[in-house]
Design a protein around this motif. Structure first.
Motif, PDB file in Angstrom:
ATOM      1  N   ARG A  91       1.086  -1.191   0.064  1.00  0.00           N
ATOM      2  CA  ARG A  91       0.053  -0.088   0.087  1.00  0.00           C
ATOM      3  C   ARG A  91       0.960   1.226  -0.093  1.00  0.00           C
ATOM      4  N   LEU A  92       2.070   1.045   1.011  1.00  0.00           N
ATOM      5  CA  LEU A  92       2.939   2.496   0.924  1.00  0.00           C
ATOM      6  C   LEU A  92       3.494   2.496  -0.781  1.00  0.00           C
ATOM      7  N   ALA A  93       3.963   1.468  -1.155  1.00  0.00           N
ATOM      8  CA  ALA A  93       4.606   1.574  -2.411  1.00  0.00           C
ATOM      9  C   ALA A  93       3.328   1.985  -3.655  1.00  0.00           C
ATOM     10  N   THR A  95       1.392   4.275  -2.816  1.00  0.00           N
ATOM     11  CA  THR A  95       1.154   5.675  -2.510  1.00  0.00           C
ATOM     12  C   THR A  95       2.455   6.408  -3.291  1.00  0.00           C
ATOM     13  N   HIS A  96       3.670   5.788  -2.929  1.00  0.00           N
ATOM     14  CA  HIS A  96       4.924   6.212  -3.578  1.00  0.00           C
ATOM     15  C   HIS A  96       4.428   6.589  -5.132  1.00  0.00           C
ATOM     16  N   MET A  97       4.335   5.376  -5.651  1.00  0.00           N
ATOM     17  CA  MET A  97       4.173   5.364  -7.168  1.00  0.00           C
ATOM     18  C   MET A  97       3.224   6.315  -7.521  1.00  0.00           C
ATOM     19  N   THR A  98       2.185   6.452  -7.019  1.00  0.00           N
ATOM     20  CA  THR A  98       1.087   7.700  -7.314  1.00  0.00           C
ATOM     21  C   THR A  98       1.393   8.934  -7.168  1.00  0.00           C
ATOM     22  N   LEU A  99       2.140   9.376  -6.191  1.00  0.00           N
ATOM     23  CA  LEU A  99       2.689  10.533  -6.010  1.00  0.00           C
ATOM     24  C   LEU A  99       3.876  10.978  -6.959  1.00  0.00           C
ATOM     25  N   ASN A 100       4.486   9.870  -7.276  1.00  0.00           N
ATOM     26  CA  ASN A 100       5.750  10.158  -8.166  1.00  0.00           C
ATOM     27  C   ASN A 100       4.947  10.423  -9.742  1.00  0.00           C
ATOM     28  N   LEU A 101       4.154   9.683  -9.738  1.00  0.00           N
ATOM     29  CA  LEU A 101       3.329   9.584 -11.356  1.00  0.00           C
ATOM     30  C   LEU A 101       2.865  11.266 -11.504  1.00  0.00           C
ATOM     31  N   LEU A 102       2.315  11.652 -10.248  1.00  0.00           N
ATOM     32  CA  LEU A 102       1.795  12.805 -10.138  1.00  0.00           C
ATOM     33  C   LEU A 102       2.734  14.062 -10.452  1.00  0.00           C
ATOM     34  N   VAL A 103       3.935  13.737  -9.814  1.00  0.00           N
ATOM     35  CA  VAL A 103       4.922  14.900  -9.710  1.00  0.00           C
ATOM     36  C   VAL A 103       5.601  14.734 -11.165  1.00  0.00           C
ATOM     37  N   LEU A 128       6.444  28.876 -11.558  1.00  0.00           N
ATOM     38  CA  LEU A 128       7.191  28.851 -10.098  1.00  0.00           C
ATOM     39  C   LEU A 128       6.641  28.193  -9.334  1.00  0.00           C
ATOM     40  N   ALA A 129       5.336  28.455  -8.997  1.00  0.00           N
ATOM     41  CA  ALA A 129       4.596  27.869  -8.016  1.00  0.00           C
ATOM     42  C   ALA A 129       4.095  26.438  -8.264  1.00  0.00           C
ATOM     43  N   LEU A 130       4.020  26.059  -9.632  1.00  0.00           N
ATOM     44  CA  LEU A 130       4.004  24.564  -9.928  1.00  0.00           C
ATOM     45  C   LEU A 130       5.226  23.968  -9.566  1.00  0.00           C
ATOM     46  N   ASN A 131       6.417  24.530  -9.873  1.00  0.00           N
ATOM     47  CA  ASN A 131       7.496  23.898  -9.646  1.00  0.00           C
ATOM     48  C   ASN A 131       7.814  23.738  -8.170  1.00  0.00           C
ATOM     49  N   VAL A 132       7.280  24.568  -7.442  1.00  0.00           N
ATOM     50  CA  VAL A 132       7.592  24.307  -5.638  1.00  0.00           C
ATOM     51  C   VAL A 132       6.407  23.376  -5.422  1.00  0.00           C
ATOM     52  N   ALA A 133       5.240  23.487  -5.952  1.00  0.00           N
ATOM     53  CA  ALA A 133       4.250  22.391  -5.428  1.00  0.00           C
ATOM     54  C   ALA A 133       4.904  20.881  -5.836  1.00  0.00           C
ATOM     55  N   ALA A 134       5.364  20.766  -6.993  1.00  0.00           N
ATOM     56  CA  ALA A 134       5.576  19.294  -7.555  1.00  0.00           C
ATOM     57  C   ALA A 134       6.813  19.081  -6.723  1.00  0.00           C
ATOM     58  N   PHE A 135       7.777  19.980  -6.379  1.00  0.00           N
ATOM     59  CA  PHE A 135       8.987  19.540  -5.473  1.00  0.00           C
ATOM     60  C   PHE A 135       8.631  19.119  -4.133  1.00  0.00           C
ATOM     61  N   LEU A 136       7.497  19.871  -3.570  1.00  0.00           N
ATOM     62  CA  LEU A 136       7.258  19.569  -2.115  1.00  0.00           C
ATOM     63  C   LEU A 136       6.499  18.061  -2.216  1.00  0.00           C
ATOM     64  N   THR A 137       5.684  17.733  -3.407  1.00  0.00           N
ATOM     65  CA  THR A 137       5.276  16.371  -3.547  1.00  0.00           C
ATOM     66  C   THR A 137       6.153  15.462  -3.555  1.00  0.00           C
ATOM     67  N   LEU A 138       7.292  15.744  -4.283  1.00  0.00           N
ATOM     68  CA  LEU A 138       8.451  14.815  -4.589  1.00  0.00           C
ATOM     69  C   LEU A 138       9.116  14.395  -3.285  1.00  0.00           C
ATOM     70  N   ALA A 139       9.143  15.632  -2.241  1.00  0.00           N
ATOM     71  CA  ALA A 139       9.849  15.256  -1.018  1.00  0.00           C
ATOM     72  C   ALA A 139       9.060  14.395  -0.130  1.00  0.00           C
ATOM     73  N   VAL A 140       7.802  14.374  -0.241  1.00  0.00           N
ATOM     74  CA  VAL A 140       7.062  13.499   0.353  1.00  0.00           C
ATOM     75  C   VAL A 140       7.092  12.053   0.011  1.00  0.00           C
ATOM     76  N   SER A 141       7.081  11.937  -1.306  1.00  0.00           N
ATOM     77  CA  SER A 141       6.986  10.615  -2.146  1.00  0.00           C
ATOM     78  C   SER A 141       8.372   9.969  -1.848  1.00  0.00           C
ATOM     79  N   GLY A 142       9.585  10.965  -1.552  1.00  0.00           N
ATOM     80  CA  GLY A 142      10.726  10.448  -1.246  1.00  0.00           C
ATOM     81  C   GLY A 142      11.041   9.711   0.087  1.00  0.00           C
ATOM     82  N   LEU A 144       8.586   8.596   1.650  1.00  0.00           N
ATOM     83  CA  LEU A 144       7.725   7.365   1.529  1.00  0.00           C
ATOM     84  C   LEU A 144       8.722   6.254   0.943  1.00  0.00           C
ATOM     85  N   GLY A 145       9.412   6.670  -0.088  1.00  0.00           N
ATOM     86  CA  GLY A 145      10.343   5.678  -0.738  1.00  0.00           C
ATOM     87  C   GLY A 145      11.404   5.221   0.505  1.00  0.00           C
TER      88      GLY A 145
END
Length: 173
Positions: A91-93, A95-103, A128-142, A144-145
C-alpha cells in the motif's frame, strides 16, 4: 504472516538490478538532481539582472528530470512487483508510485507551459508555484520511498547478508 524476503529479490535482475543492488535508488538521483537545480534556477531568476538564461536552464532541467524520472519509474515499477500484495509495504509503495506519477505529470506540464511561452524576465509566478508544489510532493514521496527501503527493507539485502559487513577483518601482518 507474509514473508518479507520476497520483497528483497528482484523481479528481473537485468532490468531492476541484482539482489542487494537495485537500480531504482540510483536512477532517482537524475530527476531529483535536475529538479532541485531547476528550482534553484527558478528562484535565482527572480533576482538576476539578466534572468533569461536561468529561466531557460530551469526549463531544460525540468525536461531532463522528466526523462530521468521515466527510467527511474520503470525500475521502481519492477520493484513494486516484488512486494507481496495486501501488505502495508505494498500500500505504501502504491502511494509512493502514485505521488511520483503526479510529480512527473506536473513537471511535464510545467515544461510544456514554459516551452509554449516566451519568457524575457524571471520565471512567471505560475510555473514557479507549480515547480515548488511538485518539488514538495516529490519530497513527501521520497520520504515514503525511504520508508519502504529503510523501515520495510524492500530490495535491501537481508540481515544475514548485511552481517557479513560487520565481521572483523582481522589483522594480517
Amino acid at each position: 504472516m507474509i514473508q518479507p524476503h520476497q520483497a528483497k529479490q528482484p523481479v528481473s535482475a537485468a532490468f531492476a538490478g541484482p539482489y542487494g543492488h537495485p537500480f531504482h535508488p540510483m536512477l532517482v538521483t537524475i530527476p531529483i538532481g535536475a529538479w532541485v537545480a531547476g528550482l534553484v534556477f527558478d528562484i535565482a531568476s527572480q533576482f538576476a539582472a539578466d534572468p533569461r538564461f536561468l529561466s531557460e536552464g530551469a526549463m531544460w532541467l525540468i525536461a531532463i528530470g522528466v526523462i530521468g524520472a521515466l527510467g527511474a519509474a520503470m525500475a521502481g515499477f519492477l520493484d513494486l512487483f516484488a512486494i507481496p500484495g495486501g501488505t502495508r509495504a505494498f500500500r505504501l509503495a502504491l502511494t509512493h508510485m502514485t505521488l511520483n506519477l503526479l510529480v512527473i505529470a506536473a513537471y511535464l506540464g510545467n515544461f510544456l507551459w514554459r516551452h509554449s511561452e516566451t519568457v524575457t524576465g524571471g520565471v512567471p509566478a505560475g510555473p514557479l508555484a507549480l515547480n515548488v508544489a511538485a518539488f514538495l510532493t516529490l519530497a513527501v514521496s521520497g520520504w515514503l520511498g525511504g520508508r519502504l527501503s529503510f523501515r520495510y527493507g524492500v530490495r535491501v539485502a537481508d540481515e544475514a547478508t548485511q552481517a557479513e559487513g560487520f565481521v572483523s577483518a582481522g589483522r594480517t601482518n
